[in-house]
Write a protein that holds these residues in place. Structure first.
Motif, short mmCIF file in Angstrom:
data_model
loop_
_atom_site.label_atom_id
_atom_site.label_comp_id
_atom_site.label_asym_id
_atom_site.label_seq_id
_atom_site.Cartn_x
_atom_site.Cartn_y
_atom_site.Cartn_z
N ILE A 67 46.71 14.24 13.60
CA ILE A 67 48.14 14.49 13.73
C ILE A 67 48.59 14.05 15.13
O ILE A 67 49.63 13.38 15.29
CB ILE A 67 48.48 15.97 13.51
CG1 ILE A 67 48.20 16.39 12.05
CG2 ILE A 67 49.92 16.27 13.88
CD1 ILE A 67 49.19 15.86 11.04
N TRP A 68 47.81 14.42 16.12
CA TRP A 68 48.14 14.03 17.50
C TRP A 68 48.16 12.50 17.64
O TRP A 68 49.04 11.94 18.29
CB TRP A 68 47.12 14.63 18.47
CG TRP A 68 47.31 14.15 19.87
CD1 TRP A 68 48.19 14.64 20.80
CD2 TRP A 68 46.62 13.07 20.50
NE1 TRP A 68 48.10 13.93 21.98
CE2 TRP A 68 47.14 12.96 21.82
CE3 TRP A 68 45.62 12.20 20.10
CZ2 TRP A 68 46.69 12.01 22.73
CZ3 TRP A 68 45.17 11.23 20.99
CH2 TRP A 68 45.70 11.14 22.29
N GLY A 69 47.18 11.84 17.02
CA GLY A 69 47.11 10.39 17.11
C GLY A 69 48.33 9.72 16.49
O GLY A 69 48.86 8.73 17.04
N ILE A 70 48.77 10.24 15.36
CA ILE A 70 49.96 9.68 14.69
C ILE A 70 51.20 9.86 15.57
O ILE A 70 52.00 8.94 15.74
CB ILE A 70 50.16 10.36 13.32
CG1 ILE A 70 49.02 9.98 12.38
CG2 ILE A 70 51.50 9.97 12.71
CD1 ILE A 70 48.97 10.80 11.10
N LEU A 71 51.34 11.05 16.16
CA LEU A 71 52.48 11.30 17.04
C LEU A 71 52.42 10.44 18.30
O LEU A 71 53.44 9.91 18.75
CB LEU A 71 52.51 12.78 17.43
CG LEU A 71 52.83 13.77 16.30
CD1 LEU A 71 52.50 15.20 16.74
CD2 LEU A 71 54.30 13.68 15.90
N SER A 72 51.23 10.28 18.86
CA SER A 72 51.07 9.47 20.07
C SER A 72 51.43 8.02 19.80
O SER A 72 52.07 7.36 20.64
CB SER A 72 49.63 9.57 20.58
OG SER A 72 49.32 10.88 20.98
#
Length: 304
Positions: A67-72
């Motif tokens: 999820i963090w990677g997608i947001l980043s």
């Protein structure tokens, strides 16, 4: 400064001050090695003593990091100035930090600080859901960057009572049955209140730190001051797992779907590897958590 020079300086000072006091030095140059040896020993025991929750939690950290990677990636694209994206990215970033901290502290035999980190993990993920539910809060959250104004904004919008209202509203919006909502809210409030004993200075927090309940024999305790694997960590991991599971159910819906007339923050791409990971992973985490929802290896420690 390199490690050799500061260690040399430190040792010379210890020797000097003991000498000036006309006493033989009691300084232990191997103390750091002693602590490291204890930690490594507890890490090995954790693999066998804290399942299935340790494995489930590690899977959840991997899911959350996607999820963090997608947001980043979206931040690096066309969303770098969007207050909602910035706020959610910030909260998920911190949540990943706290999740890894819970894991490291638990397997190092430091259950007290692990519970404090688990409480912060829960609050960050629930705040993320609250802002996704009320995107108009994002601008104020993102712009409150100094301590005083951030604290004021937090207590005005995300204190325990307000946060509970946000979660209840989200659950109602997706048709969750009221009795299920009440039961989970009671569970969450109970755990956070109990874990607060390790967040704030209390007599019990010191007792828990000094007396770790033996994972092999719960009738025994061992000194936990420097870290000792505790059977109480089952409850810590259980709650941390449920916190990320809850976000995977409701936070995911708000991230990838229309809500309250707002467009989704992230457009789902079924061909994207990270998107596929969070979609499939959401079902995996649901299956694992429900399968072991009531499981406990240490039922006699239900209130530990």
């Amino acid at each position: 400064m390199n490690v050799e020079s500061i260690r040399k300086e430190s040792l010379e000072l210890w020797d000097k001050y003991f000498h000036d006091a006309h006493r033989e030095s009691q300084y232990d140059k191997q103390f750091r090695d002693f602590i490291d040896k204890l930690r490594k020993s507890e890490e090995e025991n954790a693999e066998t003593c804290l399942q299935p929750w340790l494995q489930i939690f590690e899977d959840e950290i991997q899911w959350l990091s996607n999820i963090w990677g997608i947001l980043s990636r979206k931040m690096d694209g066309d969303g770098g100035n969007d207050a909602l994206l910035l706020s959610i990215w910030s909260l998920v970033s911190a949540s990943c930090n706290y999740a890894v901290a819970v894991r490291l502290l638990v397997i190092s035999g430091l259950d007290n600080p692990a519970r404090s980190a688990a409480r912060s993990l829960d609050e960050h993920l629930c705040t993320c859901i609250a802002i996704l539910n009320k995107p108009e809060l994002a601008a104020g959250f993102q712009s409150s960057q100094f301590h005083e104004e951030a604290s004021q904004f937090w207590y005005k919008n995300f204190n325990s009572k307000k946060l509970r209202k946000h979660l209840n509203a989200v659950e109602r919006s997706v048709g969750l049955e009221p009795h299920i909502s009440r039961e989970f809210r009671e569970y969450r409030d109970n755990e956070l209140n109990y874990f607060s004993q390790t967040t704030h200075p209390t007599y019990l927090s010191g007792v828990f730190a000094a007396n770790a309940i033996d994972v092999a024999n719960t009738d025994k305790v061992a000194s936990g001051v420097f870290g000792k694997l505790s059977a109480s960590s089952e409850r810590t991991l259980n709650h941390a797992c449920k916190s990320i599971w809850y976000f995977s159910r409701f936070g995911f819906l708000l991230l990838f779907n229309d809500h309250n007339g707002n467009n989704p923050l992230i457009e789902l791409d079924k061909e994207d590897e990270m998107h596929l990971m969070v979609v499939i992973g959401r079902d995996v985490l649901q299956k694992l958590n429900l399968e072991y929802w009531e499981y406990t290896k240490y039922p006699e420690l239900e209130n530990s």
